[in-house]
Design a protein around this motif. Structure first.
Motif, PDB file in Angstrom:
ATOM      1  N   ASP A 180       0.717  -1.254  -0.071  1.00  0.00           N
ATOM      2  CA  ASP A 180      -0.076  -0.030  -0.063  1.00  0.00           C
ATOM      3  C   ASP A 180       0.847   1.302  -0.081  1.00  0.00           C
ATOM      4  OD1 ASP A 180      -2.255  -1.411   0.008  1.00  0.00           O
ATOM      5  OD2 ASP A 180      -2.287  -1.716   2.221  1.00  0.00           O
ATOM      6  N   TRP A 181       2.250   1.055  -0.298  1.00  0.00           N
ATOM      7  CA  TRP A 181       2.925   2.352  -0.193  1.00  0.00           C
ATOM      8  C   TRP A 181       2.566   3.371  -1.076  1.00  0.00           C
ATOM      9  CZ3 TRP A 181       5.920   4.458  -4.123  1.00  0.00           C
ATOM     10  CH2 TRP A 181       6.813   5.465  -3.885  1.00  0.00           C
ATOM     11  N   GLU A 182       2.308   3.379  -2.074  1.00  0.00           N
ATOM     12  CA  GLU A 182       1.623   4.256  -3.132  1.00  0.00           C
ATOM     13  C   GLU A 182       0.580   5.163  -2.662  1.00  0.00           C
ATOM     14  OE1 GLU A 182       2.271   6.877  -5.935  1.00  0.00           O
ATOM     15  OE2 GLU A 182       3.673   5.093  -5.757  1.00  0.00           O
ATOM     16  N   ASN A 225      13.307   4.654   3.992  1.00  0.00           N
ATOM     17  CA  ASN A 225      12.359   5.645   4.462  1.00  0.00           C
ATOM     18  C   ASN A 225      11.098   5.287   3.662  1.00  0.00           C
ATOM     19  OD1 ASN A 225      11.466   8.212   5.186  1.00  0.00           O
ATOM     20  ND2 ASN A 225      11.912   9.110   3.199  1.00  0.00           N
ATOM     21  N   ASN A 226       9.914   5.494   4.391  1.00  0.00           N
ATOM     22  CA  ASN A 226       8.936   4.880   3.675  1.00  0.00           C
ATOM     23  C   ASN A 226       7.924   5.949   2.920  1.00  0.00           C
ATOM     24  OD1 ASN A 226       7.654   5.957   5.964  1.00  0.00           O
ATOM     25  ND2 ASN A 226       7.449   3.913   7.004  1.00  0.00           N
ATOM     26  N   ILE A 227       7.088   6.773   3.620  1.00  0.00           N
ATOM     27  CA  ILE A 227       5.803   7.329   2.841  1.00  0.00           C
ATOM     28  C   ILE A 227       6.161   8.784   2.553  1.00  0.00           C
ATOM     29  CG2 ILE A 227       4.256   5.896   4.023  1.00  0.00           C
ATOM     30  CD1 ILE A 227       3.569   8.223   5.988  1.00  0.00           C
ATOM     31  N   ASN A 228       7.337   9.488   3.078  1.00  0.00           N
ATOM     32  CA  ASN A 228       7.421  10.829   2.937  1.00  0.00           C
ATOM     33  C   ASN A 228       8.959  11.193   2.514  1.00  0.00           C
ATOM     34  OD1 ASN A 228       4.677  11.403   3.566  1.00  0.00           O
ATOM     35  ND2 ASN A 228       5.178  11.956   5.591  1.00  0.00           N
ATOM     36  N   ASP A 229       9.148  12.284   1.783  1.00  0.00           N
ATOM     37  CA  ASP A 229      10.728  12.637   1.487  1.00  0.00           C
ATOM     38  C   ASP A 229      11.220  13.234   2.727  1.00  0.00           C
ATOM     39  OD1 ASP A 229      10.157  11.706  -1.227  1.00  0.00           O
ATOM     40  OD2 ASP A 229      10.146  13.598  -1.950  1.00  0.00           O
ATOM     41  N   VAL A 230      12.322  12.944   2.924  1.00  0.00           N
ATOM     42  CA  VAL A 230      13.254  13.702   4.169  1.00  0.00           C
ATOM     43  C   VAL A 230      14.077  14.479   3.548  1.00  0.00           C
ATOM     44  CG1 VAL A 230      14.509  13.113   6.202  1.00  0.00           C
ATOM     45  CG2 VAL A 230      12.481  11.849   5.721  1.00  0.00           C
ATOM     46  N   GLU A 231      14.542  15.800   4.133  1.00  0.00           N
ATOM     47  CA  GLU A 231      15.485  16.381   3.576  1.00  0.00           C
ATOM     48  C   GLU A 231      16.480  16.507   4.891  1.00  0.00           C
ATOM     49  OE1 GLU A 231      14.330  20.364   2.270  1.00  0.00           O
ATOM     50  OE2 GLU A 231      13.385  20.725   4.045  1.00  0.00           O
ATOM     51  N   GLY A 232      17.826  16.887   4.377  1.00  0.00           N
ATOM     52  CA  GLY A 232      18.832  17.213   5.656  1.00  0.00           C
ATOM     53  C   GLY A 232      18.965  15.922   6.520  1.00  0.00           C
ATOM     54  N   GLY A 275      14.396   1.750   0.129  1.00  0.00           N
ATOM     55  CA  GLY A 275      14.347   0.421   0.793  1.00  0.00           C
ATOM     56  C   GLY A 275      13.174  -0.018   1.016  1.00  0.00           C
ATOM     57  N   VAL A 276      12.182   0.391   0.363  1.00  0.00           N
ATOM     58  CA  VAL A 276      10.527  -0.218   0.183  1.00  0.00           C
ATOM     59  C   VAL A 276      10.381  -0.510  -1.369  1.00  0.00           C
ATOM     60  CG1 VAL A 276       8.138   0.298   0.741  1.00  0.00           C
ATOM     61  CG2 VAL A 276       9.697   1.319   1.966  1.00  0.00           C
ATOM     62  N   VAL A 277      10.451   0.292  -2.408  1.00  0.00           N
ATOM     63  CA  VAL A 277      10.170  -0.055  -3.600  1.00  0.00           C
ATOM     64  C   VAL A 277      11.550  -0.220  -4.525  1.00  0.00           C
ATOM     65  CG1 VAL A 277       7.768   0.820  -3.761  1.00  0.00           C
ATOM     66  CG2 VAL A 277       9.821   2.496  -3.969  1.00  0.00           C
ATOM     67  N   ASN A 278      12.656   0.275  -3.694  1.00  0.00           N
ATOM     68  CA  ASN A 278      14.054   0.061  -4.344  1.00  0.00           C
ATOM     69  C   ASN A 278      14.870  -0.262  -3.254  1.00  0.00           C
ATOM     70  OD1 ASN A 278      14.202   2.283  -3.039  1.00  0.00           O
ATOM     71  ND2 ASN A 278      14.079   3.636  -4.849  1.00  0.00           N
ATOM     72  N   ALA A 279      16.193  -0.453  -3.448  1.00  0.00           N
ATOM     73  CA  ALA A 279      17.375  -0.779  -2.417  1.00  0.00           C
ATOM     74  C   ALA A 279      17.449   0.197  -1.552  1.00  0.00           C
ATOM     75  CB  ALA A 279      18.530  -1.263  -3.104  1.00  0.00           C
TER      76      ALA A 279
END
Length: 654
Positions: free
Chosen positions: A451-453, A531-538, A583-587
Motif C-alpha cells: 500500500d506504499w503508493e 524511508n517509507n512514505i514522505n520525502d526527508v531532507e537534511g 528501501g521499500v520499492v527500491n534498494a
C-alpha cells in the motif's frame, strides 16, 4: 789702496744699475773670496711737529632750516584718503550687492517638461534642463534625480532605479544651459502621488564648498497596473470557518512578469486550505506572468478566533517577485486591506487531539488517536434539535477502527460519527450556557509495502459541525451552524541499520576470525538508510567509534558525504534528500567503511562493539516535523556474513 777706493767710489753709482745685480751675483758665488759689504744711508728727513704759538677763534657753522608742512596741505591729503577708502568700499559693496562676483541660487533654474499624471507601470520621460543666469560660471555641476522606491528600469522591470545622475562639468554664465531626457517606470497604488527629487550640485570659483539647488517634481498615478478585489464576510463568529475570494486583474497593456500574491493574516487566523494551493507558507502564491486584462482568482479558507467586537485585519499584496528571494515581493504593484469583525459565536465548538487543542497535528504510522469534540451553547436562548457530526476524510486512517463513545453512532457509509437527539436525548433542547464533551478514537494506518503508493503523504482531515435551531417569539426559526476542523498529518518512518561483515562488501579484510586478543582484525561496516512514505531532507546518521577501533579512511562509494572527526571520534553520514520509498520499492541507500579492531585481553569471551548506536535525523518535508531514529550498535557478531558461525562472535585468547 786709494785708487782702489776711488775706483770703488767711482763705481758706486753703477751699483744702482742693473749690472750691479749681476756683479753682486758673481761676487756671491766667487770661490775663495768673501763678498764686499757696503753700507748705504737712506735719504729720509726727520720732520718734527711745530705747535702753533697763537690761538685764532673760529666761527660756528650755520644749521640748515627744517622743512615745515602747511596744515592745509595735510588736511587735504587726509580727506583724499578717506574719500578714496569710502569709494573703494562702496564699489566693493555695490559689486557684492549687484552679484557681480557671487552665485545666487535664485539665478539657477531647473525646468522639467513631462507628464504629471500617468498609469502605474507606464514609461515616463522627463526632459530636465538646468540654466545658469549668474555672471560667473558654475563648476563641477552634477544633475541628480532621486526616485521613490517602487521605480523600475524601463528596459528591465526587475531592476530598481532609485537614483540617476549626470556629470555636467562647467555651466557657462548668463546663458549656460544643459538638458537631458530621463526615463523610468513608476509603480504604486491608484491615485497615489510620487515625488521625484531633482538636485543640481555645484561649486564656485571662490572655494571648494558644494552648493545645491533642488526641485520636487510630482507625478500622480491614475491607476495601478493590477487591481485586487476582495470578497469576504464583513463579520464572523469566533471559531467560524470563513472563506475569502481574492481576484487579481491586470490593467496593464503589457505582460507583468513573475507576479505573486502575498497574504498577511491576523494572529488568530488559522489557515485551512486554498484553491489553488499556496506556493509557500500557506500565504504566498506565485501567479507567473499576468497577461494584459488577465484575471486570476484564489479562494482562501480558514478559521478566525477573537473576542466580541474585535477587528481582524487582512492584507493582500500583489507585486513582482524579488530576484534574490522567491518568497518576497521585489516591486509591490498594489495592496488591499480587508477587515472582519469578530462576533461571539452562537456556540463554541472545538476538537482536541491527544490533548492538543489547536493547529495541525502530526502522528506516526500505526498510532491510535484519541479525540474529543467540545461544544457549548453561547446564546441567551435555548438551542433545539441539536446535532453534532464529526466527519473523516483523507487516506491515513483505518475506517474499521473508528469508535465513538456510547452517546454517538459511527456511520461508515459517509465516514462520520453522529451525536443527536436519537443517540443522546439531552440534545433535544440545549439550555443557554449548557455544553459537553463527546469522545472518539480511531487508528492511523499501519505501513505495508503493497500500500506504499496509497500511503504517500498520508493525512486525516477532521471536521466537526454543530447544528441547532433558535426559536424566538414573533420571528421565524433561526438555524445556527458552527464548524471546527483539525488536520492530522502522518509522519514518515526513517531509520539507518548498521551491520558488520568480513567476507563480503567493497573491501578485502584481514586478520584472525574470530578475533584474537592483542591481534588486529579488519571489518567492513555497512549503514543502510530506509524511508517509507514522505520525502526527508537534511538527513544525517552518526555514531561514535570506540577507542579500540581504528578509522582507516576507506569508504564506498567515494562520492558519499562521510566524515570522521578524530577529536570526538564521531562518524557522520550526510544526505541532502532521502526520497520516500527508499528501501521499500527500491534498494536501501547504503554506505560502507572499513575499520581495524584491536581487542584487549580484557575483552576475551566478550562481544565488543565495533561502532556505537546509530542516531539518524532529518526533516519530513510533508509534515514539516523533525524525524529521528536510533538503531543498536554493530558488534563483531557478523551474522549477516555468509561465512558466519556462532564462535566468530567472541574474542578468543591468544
Amino acid at each position: 789702496m786709494d785708487e782702489e777706493r776711488k775706483n770703488q767710489n767711482g763705481n758706486s753709482e753703477q751699483d744702482d744699475k742693473p749690472d750691479a745685480i749681476n756683479r753682486l751675483e758673481r761676487e756671491l758665488y766667487a770661490q775663495g773670496r768673501p763678498p764686499v759689504l757696503r753700507q748705504f744711508k737712506h735719504g729720509l728727513r726727520k720732520n718734527e711737529p711745530q705747535a702753533q704759538k697763537t690761538w685764532t677763534p673760529t666761527e660756528p657753522k650755520k644749521q640748515k632750516k627744517k622743512l615745515r608742512i602747511s596744515p592745509s596741505i595735510l588736511k587735504r591729503t587726509l580727506i583724499s584718503s578717506v574719500v578714496f577708502a569710502f569709494l573703494a568700499t562702496a564699489v566693493a559693496m555695490l559689486s557684492v550687492f549687484l552679484g557681480f562676483n557671487r552665485v545666487s541660487p535664485d539665478k539657477i533654474s531647473i525646468e522639467v517638461r513631462g507628464v504629471t499624471s500617468v498609469e502605474a507601470g507606464e514609461r515616463i520621460s522627463l526632459d530636465v534642463s538646468v540654466l545658469n543666469r549668474n555672471r560667473i560660471p558654475l563648476e563641477d555641476v552634477v544633475l541628480i534625480l532621486e526616485y521613490p522606491e517602487e521605480t523600475r528600469d524601463p528596459e528591465d522591470l526587475q531592476r530598481p532605479i532609485l537614483r540617476q545622475e549626470d556629470d555636467i562639468g562647467i555651466l557657462a554664465p548668463k546663458t549656460g544651459r544643459f538638458s537631458k531626457v530621463f526615463e523610468a517606470v513608476l509603480f504604486g497604488s491608484a491615485q497615489s502621488v510620487k515625488e521625484i527629487k531633482i538636485t543640481v550640485q555645484y561649486r564656485t570659483g571662490e572655494g571648494r564648498s558644494v552648493f545645491t539647488k533642488e526641485k520636487i517634481y510630482k507625478v500622480e498615478l491614475r491607476s495601478s497596473p493590477v487591481s485586487v478585489f476582495i470578497s469576504a464576510l464583513p463579520e464572523a463568529r469566533s471559531g467560524q470557518n470563513i472563506g475569502t475570494s481574492v481576484t487579481i486583474v491586470s490593467n496593464s497593456n503589457f505582460a507583468l512578469k513573475n507576479a505573486m500574491l502575498v497574504a498577511e493574516y491576523p494572529d488568530d487566523f488559522s489557515f485551512s486550505s486554498s484553491n489553488p494551493a499556496p506556493t509557500f507558507d500557506n500565504r504566498i502564491w506565485f501567479l507567473g506572468d499576468l497577461e494584459p486584462r488577465q484575471r486570476k482568482e484564489i479562494l482562501i479558507n480558514g478559521i478566525i478566533v477573537g473576542r466580541e467586537g474585535e477587528e481582524k485585519n487582512f492584507r493582500y499584496s500583489v507585486g513582482i517577485q524579488n530576484q534574490n528571494d522567491e518568497r518576497l515581493i521585489g516591486t509591490e504593484l498594489v495592496s488591499q486591506n480587508e477587515s472582519i469583525f469578530v462576533r461571539q459565536p452562537a456556540a463554541d465548538l472545538s476538537l482536541t487531539i491527544d490533548g492538543s487543542g489547536s493547529g495541525e497535528y502530526v502522528s506516526k504510522l500505526g498510532n491510535t488517536i484519541r479525540g474529543q469534540v467540545n461544544w457549548r451553547n453561547n446564546l441567551p436562548d435555548d438551542l433545539n434539535d441539536v446535532s453534532v457530526v464529526l466527519s473523516f476524510d483523507g487516506n491515513g486512517w483505518d475506517r474499521a477502527s473508528v469508535l465513538p463513545d456510547r452517546r454517538g453512532f459511527y456511520r461508515s457509509q459517509d465516514n462520520s460519527v453522529v451525536w443527536d437527539k436519537n443517540t443522546f436525548s439531552e440534545l433535544l433542547k440545549v439550555r443557554a450556557g449548557q455544553g459537553g464533551v463527546f469522545d472518539f478514537s480511531f487508528k492511523i494506518n499501519n505501513f505495508t509495502a503493497r500500500d506504499w503508493e496509497n500511503l504517500r503523504n498520508s493525512r486525516v482531515d477532521l471536521e466537526a459541525v454543530i447544528v441547532g435551531t433558535r426559536l424566538l417569539e414573533g420571528r421565524p426559526p433561526e438555524e445556527v451552524t458552527i464548524s471546527s476542523t483539525r488536520p492530522i498529518k502522518i509522519e514518515t518512518n526513517m531509520s539507518v541499520g548498521s551491520r558488520a561483515v568480513y567476507s563480503i562488501g567493497p573491501f578485502v579484510n584481514s586478520g584472525p576470525l574470530p578475533p584474537v586478543a592483542e591481534r588486529t582484525t579488519t571489518y567492513t561496516i555497512i549503514w543502510s538508510a530506509v524511508n517509507n512514505i514522505n520525502d526527508v531532507e537534511g538527513f544525517e546518521a552518526s555514531a561514535v567509534l570506540p577507542v579500540y577501533v581504528e578509522w582507516l579512511g576507506r569508504f564506498s562509494p567515494s562520492s558519499a558525504d562521510l566524515k570522521f572527526d578524530p577529536e570526538t571520534r564521531i562518524i557522520k553520514w550526510s544526505v541532502n534528500r532521502l526520497p520516500a520509498g527508499q528501501g521499500v520499492v527500491n534498494a536501501p541507500l547504503e554506505v560502507a567503511f572499513q575499520l581495524r579492531f584491536s581487542p584487549s585481553l580484557s575483552q576475551v569471551n566478550k562481544e565488543p562493539e565495533l561502532v556505537g548506536e546509530v542516531f539518524s535525523v532529518g526533516r519530513d518535508i510533508f509534515t514539516g516535523s523533525e524525524v529521528s531514529d536510533r538503531k543498536p550498535p554493530a558488534t563483531i557478531r557478523i551474522n549477516t556474513d555468509p561465512i558466519y558461525s556462532f564462535q566468530m562472535g567472541r574474542v578468543e585468547s591468544p
